[in-house]
Scaffold this active site. Structure first.
Site, PDB file in Angstrom:
ATOM      1  CD  GLU A 154     -18.877   9.328 -17.366  1.00  0.00           C
ATOM      2  OE1 GLU A 154     -19.141  10.103 -16.268  1.00  0.00           O
ATOM      3  OE2 GLU A 154     -17.948   9.416 -18.250  1.00  0.00           O
TER       4      GLU A 154
ATOM      5  CB  SER B  70     -21.620  25.749 -21.316  1.00  0.00           C
ATOM      6  OG  SER B  70     -20.437  26.028 -21.063  1.00  0.00           O
TER       7      SER B  70
ATOM      8  N   GLY C 127     -10.887  17.509 -22.182  1.00  0.00           N
ATOM      9  CA  GLY C 127     -10.104  16.440 -22.596  1.00  0.00           C
ATOM     10  C   GLY C 127      -8.681  16.156 -21.663  1.00  0.00           C
ATOM     11  CB  ALA C 128      -6.768  17.888 -19.227  1.00  0.00           C
ATOM     12  N   GLY C 129      -8.426  14.837 -18.704  1.00  0.00           N
ATOM     13  CA  GLY C 129      -8.479  13.609 -17.712  1.00  0.00           C
ATOM     14  C   GLY C 129      -8.533  14.184 -16.380  1.00  0.00           C
ATOM     15  CG  LEU C 130      -7.410  17.267 -14.746  1.00  0.00           C
ATOM     16  CD1 LEU C 130      -7.060  18.593 -14.835  1.00  0.00           C
ATOM     17  CD2 LEU C 130      -6.419  16.238 -13.886  1.00  0.00           C
TER      18      LEU C 130
ATOM     19  CG  ASP D  66     -12.426   2.852 -10.878  1.00  0.00           C
ATOM     20  OD1 ASP D  66     -11.760   1.977 -11.861  1.00  0.00           O
ATOM     21  OD2 ASP D  66     -12.729   3.938 -11.172  1.00  0.00           O
TER      22      ASP D  66
ATOM     23  CG  HIS E 143      -6.388   1.814 -15.548  1.00  0.00           C
ATOM     24  ND1 HIS E 143      -7.602   1.641 -16.410  1.00  0.00           N
ATOM     25  CD2 HIS E 143      -5.659   2.847 -15.942  1.00  0.00           C
ATOM     26  CE1 HIS E 143      -7.266   2.654 -17.393  1.00  0.00           C
ATOM     27  NE2 HIS E 143      -6.283   3.231 -17.262  1.00  0.00           N
TER      28      HIS E 143
ATOM     29  CG  ASP F 249     -13.073   9.550 -12.632  1.00  0.00           C
ATOM     30  OD1 ASP F 249     -12.147   9.097 -12.124  1.00  0.00           O
ATOM     31  OD2 ASP F 249     -12.989   9.346 -13.994  1.00  0.00           O
TER      32      ASP F 249
HETATM   33  C1  GLA Z   1     -11.246   6.872 -15.792  1.00  0.00           C
HETATM   34  C2  GLA Z   1     -12.501   6.226 -15.162  1.00  0.00           C
HETATM   35  C3  GLA Z   1     -11.991   5.720 -13.789  1.00  0.00           C
HETATM   36  C4  GLA Z   1     -10.717   4.961 -13.530  1.00  0.00           C
HETATM   37  C5  GLA Z   1      -9.758   5.623 -14.153  1.00  0.00           C
HETATM   38  C6  GLA Z   1      -8.320   4.921 -13.998  1.00  0.00           C
HETATM   39  O1  GLA Z   1     -10.833   8.106 -15.175  1.00  0.00           O
HETATM   40  O2  GLA Z   1     -13.403   7.010 -15.267  1.00  0.00           O
HETATM   41  O3  GLA Z   1     -13.169   5.005 -13.450  1.00  0.00           O
HETATM   42  O4  GLA Z   1     -11.090   3.609 -13.985  1.00  0.00           O
HETATM   43  O5  GLA Z   1     -10.050   6.188 -15.726  1.00  0.00           O
HETATM   44  O6  GLA Z   1      -7.876   4.801 -12.767  1.00  0.00           O
END
Ligand code: GLA
Length: 392
Positions: free
Chosen positions: A164, A70, A125-128, A39, A37, A176
């Site tokens: 995005e 896909s 949905g795993a935040g990768l 960027d 958190h 990201d």
């Molecule tokens: C998500 C956002 C990024 C960043 C992170 C937290 O992945 O896409 O831009 O803010 O959360 O670090």
């Protein structure tokens, strides 16, 4: 069978046998090692591209139709390049490549019709950063397969972030897309989010390995709470700017945060941001000095700060991190990405990945009732062409 041979077969299954050159590309997902958190607060982040990601095969068509399919989802989306391209809820994941098509057109590029097949290996949905991977992959592939080989990668990242933010309407930062576009094998990227200057730092973890732990809890409500955090950070910055002209919140000091911000949420958020940015600098020092134990300790401190001050963790992330840290060979662990579910990372003594996974899984399941997944994270390159068939 290699991944590319498999893509070629799958492509033929979906679109029929060869008719012109076929290209296969890959874009990685990312983990953020530290600097969470940060960027959108203008400080330093330290992400790395991973070996899981999204593959795509593309073949041009003689008309103006773009077919998007896909392997991971039924159906598909068809776009006619001669008609306006708009976001449509029912197009689901297809909106990401659609956004790329629309924004490339808006830049004045002449696009050709094509058939595209995607195959993802990132957990959903795993935040990768599967969404960043999909955007960067589509944009890179469309440009590259069309003969544009000198692609400015930081600019590509910015372009995809804009899609995005505006087309998908997710208010994310640059980290990201940047990691997906700029990743380098065995290295993490020290990125200054204010200037986009970056430096590759070899991720030499000596006798430790990086393990990704998926809590199995999909990120929910992420967006509204993400936006709330952004607003709180803006409030903190506005108050601190009454004292001196700060470029961004990361430039504040901890004593300014304590002295000038009112007690409560805004102060806590700012405390996380300023301390986390400091931890990134320290983490780089430790890595450079080969102090992996010190580096691991900072990961854990980062998690505590995200949990207590930034309040973006959650019972699953806290449980998996706690279980990981209870394992004797684990020297640091933290949530990674936006939070509220998704994945955490851990630094674990080499050779003990399996025992670690078993130990963490047992305890974690007992507490949360969920089954976690573990990936030994290879650190790989950013988006790239893997193979061409029948091309010049
Ligand atoms: C998500 C956002 C990024 C960043 C992170 C937290 O992945 O896409 O831009 O803010 O959360 O670090």
């Amino acid at each position: 069978m290699t991944e590319t041979a498999q893509m070629k077969n799958l492509f033929t299954e979906h679109y029929g046998p060869a008719a012109g050159p076929l290209y296969c590309y890959f874009a990685p997902g990312r983990v953020n090692l530290i600097g969470e958190h940060i960027d959108y607060n203008g400080g330093y982040v330290f992400p790395a591209a991973v070996s899981l990601g999204i593959y795509a095969a593309i073949r041009f068509r003689p008309d103006s139709v773009v077919n998007l399919k896909s392997v991971n989802a039924a159906g598909g989306v068809t776009v006619d390049l001669t008609r306006p391209i708009a976001y449509q809820e029912e197009d689901g994941w297809g909106n990401y490549p659609k956004g790329v098509l629309r924004y490339l057109q808006a830049e004045g590029r002449q696009l050709k019709g094509c058939d595209i097949l995607f195959r993802g290996t990132l957990p959903d949905g795993a935040g990768l950063s599967s969404s960043a991977a999909l955007l960067v992959l589509t944009a890179y592939m469309l440009l590259h397969a069309n003969g544009e080989t000198a692609i400015d990668r930081p600019q590509l990242a910015r372009f995809c972030q804009r899609i995005e933010n505006e087309f998908i309407q997710v208010n994310c930062g640059i980290m990201d897309q940047f990691a997906v576009a700029m990743g380098r094998k065995e290295c993490a990227i020290l990125l200054d989010c204010e200037t986009l200057d970056c430096e590759y730092i070899p991720l030499a973890l000596k006798s430790h390995s990086l393990i990704i732990m998926n809590t199995g809890k999909k990120r929910e409500l992420t967006e509204s709470r993400y936006n709330e955090r952004r607003r709180e950070c803006e409030q903190a910055l506005a108050i601190l700017r009454r004292q001196r002209p700060l470029k961004n919140l990361c430039q504040a000091t901890l004593s300014e945060v304590e002295e000038f911000l009112p007690e409560g949420a805004v102060r806590k958020r700012a405390r996380h941001v300023v301390s986390e940015n400091g931890r990134v600098a320290k983490a780089i020092e430790f890595l450079r000095a080969g102090d992996i134990l010190g580096f691991g300790g900072l990961l854990t401190a980062s998690h505590d700060s995200l949990k207590n001050d930034y309040e973006v963790s959650g019972p699953e992330l806290d449980a998996i991190v706690a279980r990981a840290l209870a394992y004797p060979g684990c020297i640091g662990a933290r949530m990674t990405g936006a939070g509220f579910g998704g994945c955490a990372i851990a630094l674990v003594e080499q050779g003990s990945a399996e025992a670690f996974a078993a130990a963490v899984a047992g305890g974690y399941q007992k507490v949360t009732g969920r089954e976690p997944q573990f990936y030994a994270a290879g650190i790989g390159d950013g988006v790239k062409l893997l193979e061409t068939w029948g091309g010049g």
